[in-house]
Scaffold this motif. Structure first.
Motif, PDB file in Angstrom:
ATOM      1  N   UNK A   1       0.836  -1.195   0.000  1.00 55.68           N
ATOM      2  CA  UNK A   1       0.000   0.000   0.000  1.00 55.68           C
ATOM      3  C   UNK A   1       0.875   1.250   0.000  1.00 55.68           C
ATOM      4  N   UNK A   2       0.316   2.352  -0.501  1.00 59.86           N
ATOM      5  CA  UNK A   2       1.094   3.584  -0.641  1.00 59.86           C
ATOM      6  C   UNK A   2       1.670   4.063   0.689  1.00 59.86           C
ATOM      7  N   UNK A   3       0.891   3.926   1.755  1.00 58.42           N
ATOM      8  CA  UNK A   3       1.348   4.408   3.053  1.00 58.42           C
ATOM      9  C   UNK A   3       2.553   3.679   3.594  1.00 58.42           C
ATOM     10  N   UNK A   4       2.813   2.462   3.119  1.00 59.52           N
ATOM     11  CA  UNK A   4       3.949   1.694   3.617  1.00 59.52           C
ATOM     12  C   UNK A   4       5.283   2.183   3.060  1.00 59.52           C
ATOM     13  N   UNK A   5       5.243   2.825   1.896  1.00 56.55           N
ATOM     14  CA  UNK A   5       6.501   3.146   1.202  1.00 56.55           C
ATOM     15  C   UNK A   5       7.328   4.198   1.940  1.00 56.55           C
ATOM     16  N   UNK A   6       6.776   5.385   2.294  1.00 58.78           N
ATOM     17  CA  UNK A   6       7.611   6.362   3.016  1.00 58.78           C
ATOM     18  C   UNK A   6       8.116   5.838   4.354  1.00 58.78           C
ATOM     19  N   UNK A   7       7.297   5.051   5.043  1.00 60.64           N
ATOM     20  CA  UNK A   7       7.720   4.505   6.330  1.00 60.64           C
ATOM     21  C   UNK A   7       8.920   3.579   6.173  1.00 60.64           C
ATOM     22  N   UNK A   8       8.896   2.745   5.133  1.00 63.31           N
ATOM     23  CA  UNK A   8       9.996   1.820   4.906  1.00 63.31           C
ATOM     24  C   UNK A   8      11.272   2.549   4.494  1.00 63.31           C
ATOM     25  N   UNK A   9      11.130   3.708   3.862  1.00 62.75           N
ATOM     26  CA  UNK A   9      12.298   4.451   3.385  1.00 62.75           C
ATOM     27  C   UNK A   9      12.910   5.350   4.455  1.00 62.75           C
TER      28      UNK A   9
END
Length: 443
Positions: free
Chosen positions: A188-196
């Motif tokens: 999901x889109x929300x997971x990407x910034x958190x992982x980065x």
């Protein structure tokens, strides 16, 4: 030899030999396709069938370039440079002025990727008029190079607007989901910034090391050379109407990013508003647009062709065998696997200097490999996102390092390789490798 490995190796070799990146991508794709058993028509067809995804991003880049040049014509950055030069003449405390400049560079770099997406266009406009100020303060320009390069990288890798929205949601997210579809991966889109977040903190750490340790000592530059080479015109005072148009153009671009998920639309409307502002004449519109297109067209073309390159890699059908062979070589050692993926990503991105184009090349291999080694979805995002970004700040061909040099070398006293490429490569990438490696193991 595995066709995927052959394609990527040939592409990297041609880039290192300084052949044009589009030529390297197309040649590598065709050779890999032929080696896998596809004929020339099937190889070219696989390229053509996958160009549309990259072309959409490329169109956005071209429009952003036009918007960036139009904003640069407003004179806002010239006014800022004039204010800072005036502060020196008024005898403002050197340490306060130095840290004030550094803060402005960080803010301008962040805004150039997100709130006011002009990419590197602000550097050759903002920096040259300030070189005399740098000389007076004895600022090591290598520190400025690291500040700008690291801040730009942090912005688009973490903040989900502007170029960050393109990288995180239009390139990284769809490539992860398409490459992981056969493995049941849905991100999901929300997971990407958190992982980065954790990998990006490695870049921040590198920037702090550059400013407070590596390049903290004063460095002398020749004022006479700077005064001869840098011609600074008086800052233009914007009329009230022009200022309102500039503010409206920036606001529209930002609103369209957030509300309509379209940086292309925002940049286009912003450009049209600036066309009516009086900053440049109606007859100059074509020249402004062409200048902006010229600034961004190389990136747009590379991103478009890179999507076709990735399509050929998929069409060969040899990605699974490469993943299995790599997994057999690594075994179950996730730490070794993560480190190898990051180093290979660094090598590939250094070759042609653009992280946006690296994602579709790396994703078909990295996502299946990471999942087969047992990495979580968050760790997979961090590995691919960081691997593609490594080398962007610090590649001789990167728009970031080229942009930094274009500003700091306006008087010929800042070498592209020694003063831009090597410092930004060391400080942006070493920290990111370490932090991304940790992220892959703990997420």
């Amino acid at each position: 030899m595995n066709s995927v490995l052959l394609s990527i190796s040939l592409m990297i070799a041609m880039c290192l030999l300084r052949l044009p990146v589009p030529v390297a991508l197309i040649a590598g794709a065709i050779v890999g396709g032929l080696h896998s058993g596809l004929d020339i028509h099937e190889s070219i067809g696989a390229i053509n069938d996958n160009l549309s995804e990259g072309a959409q991003v490329g169109m956005t880049y071209v429009m952003i370039g036009a918007f960036a040049v139009a904003l640069a014509r407003s004179g806002l950055l010239d006014m800022l440079a004039d204010k800072m030069s005036g502060a020196v003449s008024r005898g403002v405390k050197s340490s306060s002025l130095k840290w004030g400049l550094f803060s402005i560079f960080i803010l301008a770099s962040i805004m150039s990727q997100n709130a006011v997406p002009v990419h590197i266009a602000f550097i050759p406009v903002m920096i040259p008029p300030l070189l005399t100020v740098f000389n007076h303060l004895k600022i090591d320009r290598r520190a400025v190079a690291c500040i700008i390069a690291c801040s730009i990288s942090v912005s688009y890798l973490l903040l989900p607007t502007g170029f960050g929205a393109i990288y995180l949601f239009e390139i990284l997210l769809p490539n992860i989901n398409s490459s992981g579809a056969d493995y049941g991966l849905v991100v999901q889109a929300g997971q990407v910034p958190k992982a980065m977040f954790l990998p990006v903190m490695g870049i921040v750490a590198g920037m702090l090391v550059a400013v407070f340790i590596t390049y903290r000592k004063p460095r002398e530059y020749d004022d006479e050379i700077t005064n001869k080479m840098v011609f600074r015109s008086e800052a233009t005072k914007l009329k009230f109407k022009e200022l309102m148009f500039v503010i409206a153009a920036v606001a529209v671009a930002l609103i369209c990013q957030i509300e309509f998920d379209s940086l292309l639309l925002g940049a286009m409307i912003g450009f049209v508003l600036l066309s009516f502002s009086g900053i440049f004449t109606w007859q100059q519109q074509d020249d402004v647009f062409t200048e902006g297109m010229r600034m961004m067209v190389q990136i747009a073309v590379i991103i478009t062709i890179a999507s076709g390159f990735a399509g050929v890699l998929n069409a060969t059908g040899e990605i699974p065998s490469l993943v299995e062979a790599t997994k057999a070589l690594i075994g179950d050692n996730k730490a070794v696997g993560a480190l190898l993926m990051l180093l290979v990503g660094l090598f590939i991105t250094i070759g042609f200097g653009d992280s946006f184009a690296s994602v579709p090349i790396l994703a078909p291999i990295y996502v299946p490999l990471a999942l087969s080694l047992g990495f979580s979805p968050a760790a997979t995002i961090a590995l691919l996102g960081a691997s593609a970004a490594l080398g962007d700040a610090g590649s001789p061909a990167s728009t970031i390092s080229l942009g930094v040099t274009s500003g700091l070398n306006a008087d010929g006293q800042h070498d592209h390789i020694r003063d831009s490429v090597i410092p930004t490569f060391c400080h942006a990438n070493f920290g990111m490798v370490l932090f991304a490696w940790i992220a892959a193991l703990v997420l």
